[in-house]
Design a protein around this motif. Structure first.
Motif, PDB file in Angstrom:
ATOM      1  N   THR A 117       0.838  -1.206   0.000  1.00  0.00           N
ATOM      2  CA  THR A 117       0.000   0.000   0.000  1.00  0.00           C
ATOM      3  C   THR A 117       0.868   1.250   0.000  1.00  0.00           C
ATOM      4  O   THR A 117       0.565   2.233  -0.700  1.00  0.00           O
ATOM      5  CB  THR A 117      -0.943   0.002   1.214  1.00  0.00           C
ATOM      6  OG1 THR A 117      -1.796  -1.144   1.151  1.00  0.00           O
ATOM      7  CG2 THR A 117      -1.812   1.267   1.229  1.00  0.00           C
ATOM      8  N   ALA A 118       1.958   1.244   0.756  1.00  0.00           N
ATOM      9  CA  ALA A 118       2.877   2.379   0.781  1.00  0.00           C
ATOM     10  C   ALA A 118       3.482   2.623  -0.597  1.00  0.00           C
ATOM     11  O   ALA A 118       3.531   3.760  -1.092  1.00  0.00           O
ATOM     12  CB  ALA A 118       3.980   2.131   1.809  1.00  0.00           C
ATOM     13  N   LYS A 122       2.785   5.899  -3.192  1.00  0.00           N
ATOM     14  CA  LYS A 122       3.850   6.685  -3.837  1.00  0.00           C
ATOM     15  C   LYS A 122       3.674   6.673  -5.351  1.00  0.00           C
ATOM     16  O   LYS A 122       3.834   7.705  -6.024  1.00  0.00           O
ATOM     17  CB  LYS A 122       5.206   6.105  -3.444  1.00  0.00           C
ATOM     18  CG  LYS A 122       6.389   6.917  -3.932  1.00  0.00           C
ATOM     19  CD  LYS A 122       7.680   6.332  -3.388  1.00  0.00           C
ATOM     20  CE  LYS A 122       8.896   7.130  -3.864  1.00  0.00           C
ATOM     21  NZ  LYS A 122      10.156   6.571  -3.315  1.00  0.00           N
ATOM     22  N   ARG A 123       3.312   5.521  -5.882  1.00  0.00           N
ATOM     23  CA  ARG A 123       3.128   5.397  -7.341  1.00  0.00           C
ATOM     24  C   ARG A 123       1.913   6.191  -7.803  1.00  0.00           C
ATOM     25  O   ARG A 123       1.941   6.813  -8.879  1.00  0.00           O
ATOM     26  CB  ARG A 123       2.968   3.913  -7.713  1.00  0.00           C
ATOM     27  CG  ARG A 123       2.879   3.668  -9.205  1.00  0.00           C
ATOM     28  CD  ARG A 123       4.179   4.009  -9.912  1.00  0.00           C
ATOM     29  NE  ARG A 123       4.012   4.029 -11.362  1.00  0.00           N
ATOM     30  CZ  ARG A 123       3.665   5.109 -12.066  1.00  0.00           C
ATOM     31  NH1 ARG A 123       3.450   6.256 -11.447  1.00  0.00           N
ATOM     32  NH2 ARG A 123       3.542   5.030 -13.370  1.00  0.00           N
ATOM     33  N   ALA A 136       2.823  10.297   1.457  1.00  0.00           N
ATOM     34  CA  ALA A 136       1.882   9.254   1.037  1.00  0.00           C
ATOM     35  C   ALA A 136       2.436   7.866   1.323  1.00  0.00           C
ATOM     36  O   ALA A 136       1.698   6.965   1.741  1.00  0.00           O
ATOM     37  CB  ALA A 136       1.561   9.406  -0.453  1.00  0.00           C
ATOM     38  N   PHE A 137       3.733   7.670   1.103  1.00  0.00           N
ATOM     39  CA  PHE A 137       4.352   6.377   1.396  1.00  0.00           C
ATOM     40  C   PHE A 137       4.180   6.031   2.870  1.00  0.00           C
ATOM     41  O   PHE A 137       3.736   4.930   3.222  1.00  0.00           O
ATOM     42  CB  PHE A 137       5.834   6.408   1.034  1.00  0.00           C
ATOM     43  CG  PHE A 137       6.555   5.111   1.291  1.00  0.00           C
ATOM     44  CD1 PHE A 137       6.738   4.194   0.275  1.00  0.00           C
ATOM     45  CD2 PHE A 137       7.056   4.801   2.554  1.00  0.00           C
ATOM     46  CE1 PHE A 137       7.389   2.982   0.513  1.00  0.00           C
ATOM     47  CE2 PHE A 137       7.704   3.603   2.803  1.00  0.00           C
ATOM     48  CZ  PHE A 137       7.873   2.690   1.770  1.00  0.00           C
ATOM     49  N   THR A 138       4.531   6.987   3.739  1.00  0.00           N
ATOM     50  CA  THR A 138       4.440   6.724   5.173  1.00  0.00           C
ATOM     51  C   THR A 138       2.989   6.527   5.607  1.00  0.00           C
ATOM     52  O   THR A 138       2.699   5.649   6.429  1.00  0.00           O
ATOM     53  CB  THR A 138       5.083   7.879   5.965  1.00  0.00           C
ATOM     54  OG1 THR A 138       6.438   8.037   5.534  1.00  0.00           O
ATOM     55  CG2 THR A 138       5.071   7.596   7.453  1.00  0.00           C
ATOM     56  N   ALA A 139       2.079   7.318   5.054  1.00  0.00           N
ATOM     57  CA  ALA A 139       0.654   7.153   5.378  1.00  0.00           C
ATOM     58  C   ALA A 139       0.157   5.779   4.936  1.00  0.00           C
ATOM     59  O   ALA A 139      -0.604   5.118   5.651  1.00  0.00           O
ATOM     60  CB  ALA A 139      -0.162   8.259   4.716  1.00  0.00           C
ATOM     61  N   GLY A 140       0.600   5.340   3.758  1.00  0.00           N
ATOM     62  CA  GLY A 140       0.220   4.012   3.283  1.00  0.00           C
ATOM     63  C   GLY A 140       0.774   2.918   4.174  1.00  0.00           C
ATOM     64  O   GLY A 140       0.097   1.927   4.467  1.00  0.00           O
ATOM     65  N   LEU A 141       2.005   3.111   4.631  1.00  0.00           N
ATOM     66  CA  LEU A 141       2.632   2.121   5.507  1.00  0.00           C
ATOM     67  C   LEU A 141       1.878   1.979   6.826  1.00  0.00           C
ATOM     68  O   LEU A 141       1.760   0.880   7.377  1.00  0.00           O
ATOM     69  CB  LEU A 141       4.076   2.548   5.778  1.00  0.00           C
ATOM     70  CG  LEU A 141       4.989   1.558   6.475  1.00  0.00           C
ATOM     71  CD1 LEU A 141       5.265   0.350   5.583  1.00  0.00           C
ATOM     72  CD2 LEU A 141       6.304   2.232   6.847  1.00  0.00           C
ATOM     73  N   LEU A 142       1.331   3.093   7.317  1.00  0.00           N
ATOM     74  CA  LEU A 142       0.700   3.114   8.636  1.00  0.00           C
ATOM     75  C   LEU A 142      -0.826   3.080   8.584  1.00  0.00           C
ATOM     76  O   LEU A 142      -1.471   3.126   9.639  1.00  0.00           O
ATOM     77  CB  LEU A 142       1.137   4.377   9.389  1.00  0.00           C
ATOM     78  CG  LEU A 142       2.636   4.558   9.632  1.00  0.00           C
ATOM     79  CD1 LEU A 142       2.906   5.909  10.297  1.00  0.00           C
ATOM     80  CD2 LEU A 142       3.187   3.448  10.499  1.00  0.00           C
ATOM     81  N   ALA A 227      -4.673   3.419  -2.965  1.00  0.00           N
ATOM     82  CA  ALA A 227      -3.529   2.515  -2.816  1.00  0.00           C
ATOM     83  C   ALA A 227      -3.912   1.265  -2.022  1.00  0.00           C
ATOM     84  O   ALA A 227      -3.524   0.146  -2.374  1.00  0.00           O
ATOM     85  CB  ALA A 227      -2.381   3.243  -2.124  1.00  0.00           C
ATOM     86  N   ASN A 228      -4.674   1.448  -0.975  1.00  0.00           N
ATOM     87  CA  ASN A 228      -5.167   0.329  -0.168  1.00  0.00           C
ATOM     88  C   ASN A 228      -6.007  -0.612  -1.027  1.00  0.00           C
ATOM     89  O   ASN A 228      -5.856  -1.840  -0.976  1.00  0.00           O
ATOM     90  CB  ASN A 228      -5.994   0.881   0.999  1.00  0.00           C
ATOM     91  CG  ASN A 228      -6.682  -0.198   1.794  1.00  0.00           C
ATOM     92  OD1 ASN A 228      -6.043  -1.082   2.346  1.00  0.00           O
ATOM     93  ND2 ASN A 228      -8.007  -0.132   1.859  1.00  0.00           N
ATOM     94  N   GLY A 229      -6.888  -0.036  -1.840  1.00  0.00           N
ATOM     95  CA  GLY A 229      -7.727  -0.849  -2.711  1.00  0.00           C
ATOM     96  C   GLY A 229      -6.933  -1.595  -3.761  1.00  0.00           C
ATOM     97  O   GLY A 229      -7.206  -2.775  -4.053  1.00  0.00           O
TER      98      GLY A 229
END
Length: 280
Positions: A117-118, A122-123, A136-142, A227-229
């Motif tokens: 997701t992270a 980013k992508r 966005a990367f960090t938000a996706g990671l968490l 990203a999660n989806g």
């Protein structure tokens, strides 16, 4: 089964805090005046964080032909943004490798979903030409850290939530809010606040399923939502709820993404999944 807020917050504060060094890395990498030496000094005080960064920097994902042997070399070659991503990954990895019975998450499963997701977040930022790929990367990671807190409550009503999600048009996360009193995203926001993370991260984690509540951070929350989806559509799910939390049209409209864009993004992420080291 509505849970009282103080019960949830008690569980939030029972979780181990993020290392101070990881929080300092976020602050330093956002400051254009920060030097490589300053960043190296902060990270090197945490041997576990240093080892985690070097291990990931040498993975096939980053593609350097020669081995990166020092922290300074990693920071110079990879840059501040990637260094921040690696620092957060190294810091959060031990926490996200938990087994969560409420969501039927096996050990490593939440970690893999969070990492993909992270990368997807980013992508998406790159694809949509948005300026905050590092955040966005960090938000996706968490984004799913709230599951660490409320899995125990979901475990009690999980079968009921699943049946309702299958039988109605409501998403799993909406049913969490209705039945438990809090959804995992909102609880994740409580945890992010307890960890003293920046407001944009707190908002993106809290509202990645309820975009209208994100206010000034609606675009960032939409990036994490999509990203999660995408991660779930590629089979790297973050629990039994993943297939009952579909990508919402509101997020696609906000980011001006069409079905063809999602297909392109999925193909890019499939290439990333060919690398067996990305989850190491």
């Amino acid at each position: 089964m509505s849970i009282k807020l103080h019960h949830v917050l008690k569980r939030v504060h029972a979780l181990p805090p993020l290392p101070d060094s990881a929080i300092q890395v976020i602050d330093l990498t956002k400051n254009p005046a920060t030097s490589v030496k300053e960043l190296e000094t902060v990270i090197s005080k945490d041997p576990a964080l240093t080892a985690g960064i070097l291990r990931q920097a040498n993975s096939a994902y980053y593609g350097y032909a020669r081995r990166i042997s020092s922290l300074q070399e990693a920071i110079v070659l990879l840059g501040f943004q990637v260094t921040q991503e690696l620092a957060m990954s190294a810091a959060i990895s031990p926490i996200l490798r938990a087994q969560l019975l409420g969501y039927r998450i096996d050990q490593e499963e939440l970690w893999k979903h969070s990492v993909l997701t992270a990368m997807a977040a980013k992508r998406v930022c790159q694809h949509c030409k948005l300026p905050y790929g590092d955040v966005a990367f960090t938000a996706g990671l968490l984004h799913d850290i709230g599951k660490l807190v409320i899995s125990i409550y979901v475990q009690e009503v999980g079968d009921f939530l699943l049946k309702k999600a299958k039988d109605t048009s409501r998403s799993f996360v909406e049913l969490e809010e209705k039945v438990i009193g809090f959804d995992h995203a909102r609880v994740g926001g409580f945890l992010a606040r307890a960890w003293n993370l920046p407001d944009e991260l707190v908002a993106a984690i809290s509202f990645h399923h309820s975009l209208s509540n994100a206010q000034n951070y609606e675009v960032l929350s939409s990036v994490v939502h999509v990203a999660n989806g995408l991660s779930s559509l590629l089979g790297i799910v973050g629990g039994v709820d993943s297939l009952y939390n579909p990508i919402r049209q509101k997020a696609l409209d906000l980011l001006r993404l069409e079905e063809s864009d999602l297909e392109l993004l999925k193909e890019d992420l499939k290439k990333i999944l060919l690398d067996p080291t990305i989850f190491s």
